[in-house]
Design a protein around this motif. Structure first.
Motif, PDB file in Angstrom:
ATOM      1  N   ASP A 107      31.707  58.991   6.956  1.00 28.26           N
ATOM      2  CA  ASP A 107      32.551  60.172   6.848  1.00 28.26           C
ATOM      3  C   ASP A 107      32.392  61.061   8.079  1.00 28.26           C
ATOM      4  O   ASP A 107      31.264  61.342   8.472  1.00 28.26           O
ATOM      5  CB  ASP A 107      32.108  60.832   5.537  1.00 28.26           C
ATOM      6  CG  ASP A 107      32.266  62.327   5.447  1.00 28.26           C
ATOM      7  OD1 ASP A 107      33.080  62.879   6.185  1.00 28.26           O
ATOM      8  OD2 ASP A 107      31.572  62.918   4.613  1.00 28.26           O
ATOM      9  N   GLU A 166      30.164  57.291 -10.259  1.00 30.07           N
ATOM     10  CA  GLU A 166      29.619  57.079  -8.922  1.00 30.07           C
ATOM     11  C   GLU A 166      28.104  57.169  -9.093  1.00 30.07           C
ATOM     12  O   GLU A 166      27.562  58.241  -9.304  1.00 30.07           O
ATOM     13  CB  GLU A 166      30.084  58.158  -7.943  1.00 30.07           C
ATOM     14  CG  GLU A 166      29.575  57.875  -6.538  1.00 30.07           C
ATOM     15  CD  GLU A 166      29.318  59.126  -5.698  1.00 30.07           C
ATOM     16  OE1 GLU A 166      29.116  58.980  -4.493  1.00 30.07           O
ATOM     17  OE2 GLU A 166      29.288  60.230  -6.239  1.00 30.07           O
ATOM     18  N   ARG A 203      36.964  58.405 -12.505  1.00 29.38           N
ATOM     19  CA  ARG A 203      35.783  58.030 -11.735  1.00 29.38           C
ATOM     20  C   ARG A 203      34.981  59.329 -11.661  1.00 29.38           C
ATOM     21  O   ARG A 203      35.503  60.358 -11.231  1.00 29.38           O
ATOM     22  CB  ARG A 203      36.205  57.558 -10.344  1.00 29.38           C
ATOM     23  CG  ARG A 203      35.076  57.306  -9.343  1.00 29.38           C
ATOM     24  CD  ARG A 203      34.874  58.511  -8.448  1.00 29.38           C
ATOM     25  NE  ARG A 203      33.978  58.218  -7.334  1.00 29.38           N
ATOM     26  CZ  ARG A 203      33.448  59.172  -6.553  1.00 29.38           C
ATOM     27  NH1 ARG A 203      33.734  60.434  -6.750  1.00 29.38           N
ATOM     28  NH2 ARG A 203      32.659  58.837  -5.566  1.00 29.38           N
ATOM     29  N   HIS A 233      30.133  69.816 -10.025  1.00 23.86           N
ATOM     30  CA  HIS A 233      30.229  71.118  -9.363  1.00 23.86           C
ATOM     31  C   HIS A 233      31.688  71.486  -9.266  1.00 23.86           C
ATOM     32  O   HIS A 233      32.562  70.633  -9.420  1.00 23.86           O
ATOM     33  CB  HIS A 233      29.604  71.038  -7.961  1.00 23.86           C
ATOM     34  CG  HIS A 233      30.011  69.830  -7.194  1.00 23.86           C
ATOM     35  ND1 HIS A 233      29.273  68.666  -7.179  1.00 23.86           N
ATOM     36  CD2 HIS A 233      31.123  69.561  -6.465  1.00 23.86           C
ATOM     37  CE1 HIS A 233      29.877  67.760  -6.447  1.00 23.86           C
ATOM     38  NE2 HIS A 233      31.014  68.269  -6.015  1.00 23.86           N
ATOM     39  N   ARG A 237      37.794  57.732   7.414  1.00 23.19           N
ATOM     40  CA  ARG A 237      38.950  58.312   6.727  1.00 23.19           C
ATOM     41  C   ARG A 237      40.142  58.433   7.662  1.00 23.19           C
ATOM     42  O   ARG A 237      40.915  59.388   7.592  1.00 23.19           O
ATOM     43  CB  ARG A 237      38.571  59.681   6.145  1.00 23.19           C
ATOM     44  CG  ARG A 237      37.409  59.596   5.173  1.00 23.19           C
ATOM     45  CD  ARG A 237      36.910  60.976   4.718  1.00 23.19           C
ATOM     46  NE  ARG A 237      35.750  60.798   3.815  1.00 23.19           N
ATOM     47  CZ  ARG A 237      35.091  61.804   3.250  1.00 23.19           C
ATOM     48  NH1 ARG A 237      35.467  63.049   3.456  1.00 23.19           N
ATOM     49  NH2 ARG A 237      34.060  61.573   2.449  1.00 23.19           N
ATOM     50  N   ASP A 292      32.442  61.762 -10.228  1.00 21.16           N
ATOM     51  CA  ASP A 292      31.741  62.062  -8.985  1.00 21.16           C
ATOM     52  C   ASP A 292      30.276  62.385  -9.310  1.00 21.16           C
ATOM     53  O   ASP A 292      29.991  63.066 -10.292  1.00 21.16           O
ATOM     54  CB  ASP A 292      32.436  63.272  -8.324  1.00 21.16           C
ATOM     55  CG  ASP A 292      31.953  63.542  -6.908  1.00 21.16           C
ATOM     56  OD1 ASP A 292      31.909  62.594  -6.118  1.00 21.16           O
ATOM     57  OD2 ASP A 292      31.631  64.701  -6.603  1.00 21.16           O
ATOM     58  N   VAL A 293      29.368  61.924  -8.455  1.00 18.86           N
ATOM     59  CA  VAL A 293      27.914  62.118  -8.637  1.00 18.86           C
ATOM     60  C   VAL A 293      27.479  62.095 -10.091  1.00 18.86           C
ATOM     61  O   VAL A 293      26.829  63.019 -10.584  1.00 18.86           O
ATOM     62  CB  VAL A 293      27.359  63.409  -7.970  1.00 18.86           C
ATOM     63  CG1 VAL A 293      26.835  63.120  -6.603  1.00 18.86           C
ATOM     64  CG2 VAL A 293      28.332  64.548  -7.941  1.00 18.86           C
ATOM     65  N   ASP A 344      32.938  57.127   1.489  1.00 20.66           N
ATOM     66  CA  ASP A 344      31.595  57.659   1.741  1.00 20.66           C
ATOM     67  C   ASP A 344      30.754  56.799   2.670  1.00 20.66           C
ATOM     68  O   ASP A 344      29.691  57.243   3.109  1.00 20.66           O
ATOM     69  CB  ASP A 344      30.824  57.798   0.415  1.00 20.66           C
ATOM     70  CG  ASP A 344      31.229  59.052  -0.341  1.00 20.66           C
ATOM     71  OD1 ASP A 344      31.784  59.974   0.295  1.00 20.66           O
ATOM     72  OD2 ASP A 344      31.001  59.103  -1.553  1.00 20.66           O
TER      73      ASP A 344
END
Ligand code: ARE
Length: 579
Positions: A472, A346, A307, A233, A476, A309-310, A421
């Protein structure tokens, strides 16, 4: 019997199509067969006796080789011996070049969430109210204040890439061999997963100047750099999405999925994260294949990998061909710029089908590593519900994943105990430092590329109560730079183990084998080029009878009946090396 991703067993590790690969099984058996699949047909080859075992030479005519050994009436696949030919647990080897980059095998990474790690240039830090995020002004926080879930991604602590550059001596001293940075491109939130401009390093992180300086600093130290690729996205401020919203005739219209009533497909329905549509040529060119494509551009600029993402959602869900095709194309685009680029995903759920489909070099090892270990030691599952598991069950999960992964990929899995996460490991363990050390003990003696989440190595905890289940944003928090605030016991332990891993190829590159240990503990062997180390990880005191051995963390000799709690790394001094 022993056979794994080891130059003593597979030579060469990554052969070319049309060539030949030599497979050796270290065994006491005198004769046997190699059974493998070729175009779906079963082929049998006689094994010939050589020094140390039996070997076969197999022509490389397919990019994937699935095989087992037939020795003394039993079949040996990736999980051990069975009476009949294993359907799933054959050895699975991805044969053709370029395979998993050698530098990534066993390498220790350090993961940084840039806003929270170190502020190198306070004059670059976002100021309260400088812009609005999700309709409300952003907030500049003081470094020592804990994250506030009410403010979430609107609060900025001001960490930047100049700060990361300043910290390289610290990371070098810890022994880190590479960095994984969560997103660094221009974005309106402090996590930066909602990318506004993929071609600009966020000015609040120091922009291109800081990025180039960081790349230079890493190169001088032989450290690698992996960036977070958010390609499922974009952010809702991305120019292509703005264009698509404002102009129904824009070429960017097809890059997203608009639904009736002004809705559009988005990551988990989050409106700031509109989902990209890989059926669009424009998306392919802009992100993956074009000469200036995002994937290629930042590898050219000095990154060593991505890396993703999703990863399981990019180009559609599941393991359908659309998804596999996009993942493979991203890896190939990165490799076109740098044949040794490392691309891992991931994958929050089942990793094995994706990795067997030759899509990626590895994945974040939650399902087959972090989750079972934290459930065992912390007594709660990933949602905070109580669970009880035994060492034997944990071992079975670790081993099943290890055995199912392609050879090579096993040693390049991004293996972790914490990330941005999930709740911090020390918090999941309710502050139990000995158990945290045990987790690090397993992480740093296990196959894979271990990733240390910033702050875990100094015993950083979360500010919320142990019973208020939350990752989260409480995971963090900022890194405290005053050494008196570090847990030196944990840091010293991590540092010693990282060094040991770098010194001993058995730990960084070796195969994994079970070891008969005491109940309640994990016990395993690591083996490489004929040398072997033993690991014992016991959360409660156990008794164990040992041959004469050298314990490598404390560097002392041990022998006989031992009572032990914690992690032991042993080099057997007699009789252990040829099991
Ligand atoms: C924020 C809030 C959340 C809130 C959400 C929705 O913090 O509390 O629920 O907004 O409004 C990024 C930010 C997050 C942000 C999110 C959305 O880092 O802070 O959340 O964007 O704005 C699943 C996915 C996995 C994903 C995790 C978060 O499968 O891919 O959820 N991880 C990546 C990144 C994240 C990032 C995004 C995706 C989006 O690593 O940092 O989030 O780009 C269990 C569940 C899984 C879940 C997993 C981990 O296993 O079963 O579904 O993974 O836990 O949480």
């Amino acid at each position: 019997n022993y056979h794994d991703y080891d130059p003593d067993c597979i030579d060469p590790l990554v052969p070319e199509l049309g060539g030949e690969v030599r497979l050796l099984v270290r065994t006491a058996a005198r004769e046997g067969q190699l059974v493998y699949l070729h175009h779906g047909e079963l082929v049998r080859l006689e094994l010939t006796a050589v020094a140390g075992g039996l070997e076969a030479r197999v022509p490389v005519v397919e990019p994937v080789l699935r095989y087992a050994f037939f020795l003394e009436g039993r079949f040996f696949g990736s999980r051990g011996g069975e009476g009949s030919l294993p359907r799933y647990d054959r050895f699975f080897h991805l044969l053709t070049a370029p395979g998993v980059p050698d530098w990534a095998v066993g390498r220790v990474f350090y993961q940084i969430f840039p806003d929270r790690f170190r502020n190198g240039r306070p004059e670059l830090s976002p100021r309260s109210g400088e812009w609005s995020y999700q309709g409300r002004p952003i907030v500049a926080k003081s470094w020592d204040a804990p994250p506030d879930p009410q403010q979430g991604a609107r609060e900025f602590y001001g960490g930047d890439l100049w700060g990361v550059l300043e910290a390289l001596d610290y990371l070098d001293d810890l022994g880190a061999g590479g960095l994984y940075l969560t997103p660094i491109f221009k974005s309106p939130s402090s996590h930066r997963y909602d990318t506004e401009d993929y071609h600009r390093i966020d000015p609040h992180l120091g922009g291109r100047e800081a990025f180039d300086a960081l790349v230079g600093g890493l190169r001088r130290r032989g450290m690698k750099l992996v960036l977070d690729g958010v390609f499922n996205h974009t952010g809702d401020r991305f120019f292509g999405f703005r264009e698509a919203l404002e102009n129904p005739h824009s070429p960017w219209r097809e890059a997203f999925t608009f639904l009736p009533g002004g809705q559009y497909a988005a990551f988990f329905g989050v409106p700031t994260l509109p989902k990209l549509n890989y059926a669009s040529e424009l998306v392919w060119r802009y992100f993956v294949t074009g000469p200036g494509a995002v994937v290629r551009r930042w590898i050219r600029a000095g990154a060593d990998g991505w890396r993703l993402d999703v990863a399981q959602q990019i180009g559609e869900g599941g393991t359908d061909r659309g998804n596999a095709r996009v993942l493979r194309a991203i890896k190939e685009a990165a490799r076109a710029e740098d044949p040794a680029a490392y691309v891992f995903g991931e994958l929050a759920f089942d990793t094995v089908p994706y990795l067997r489909a030759r899509t990626l070099d590895g994945a974040m090892h939650y399902a087959g590593f972090a989750n079972p270990l934290l459930e065992w030691l912390g007594g709660r599952d990933g949602y905070g519900h109580p669970v009880r598991t035994s060492a034997a069950e944990v071992w079975r999960t670790l081993w099943d994943h290890y055995a199912a992964l392609p050879l090579g990929v096993r040693q390049a899995m991004y293996t972790l105990i914490g990330s941005h996460d999930v709740p911090r490991p020390l918090w999941r363990l309710r502050g139990d430092v000995e158990k945290l050390k045990l987790l690090f003990g397993v992480l740093l003696t296990f196959p894979g590329a271990p990733g240390l989440y910033y702050g875990d190595e100094i015993g950083l905890d979360q500010a919320n109560p142990y019973d208020e289940w939350r990752g989260d944003p409480m995971n963090r928090g900022t890194f405290p730079w005053e050494p008196e605030r570090w847990n030196q016991d944990v840091r010293g332990w991590v540092r010693r183990l990282v060094r040991l891993r770098r010194e001993r190829a058995e730990l960084s590159r070796g195969g994994l084998l079970p070891l008969a240990g005491p109940a309640g503990a994990l016990a395993y062997r690591r083996r490489y080029r004929g040398r072997e180390l033993w690991v014992l990880a016991a959360p409660e005191p156990v008794r164990w009878r040992l041959p004469r051995a050298r314990e490598l963390v404390a560097d002392r000799e041990v022998e006989g009946e031992l009572e032990w709690q914690g992690t032991l790394v042993l080099e057997p001094l007699e009789g252990g090396g040829d099991a």
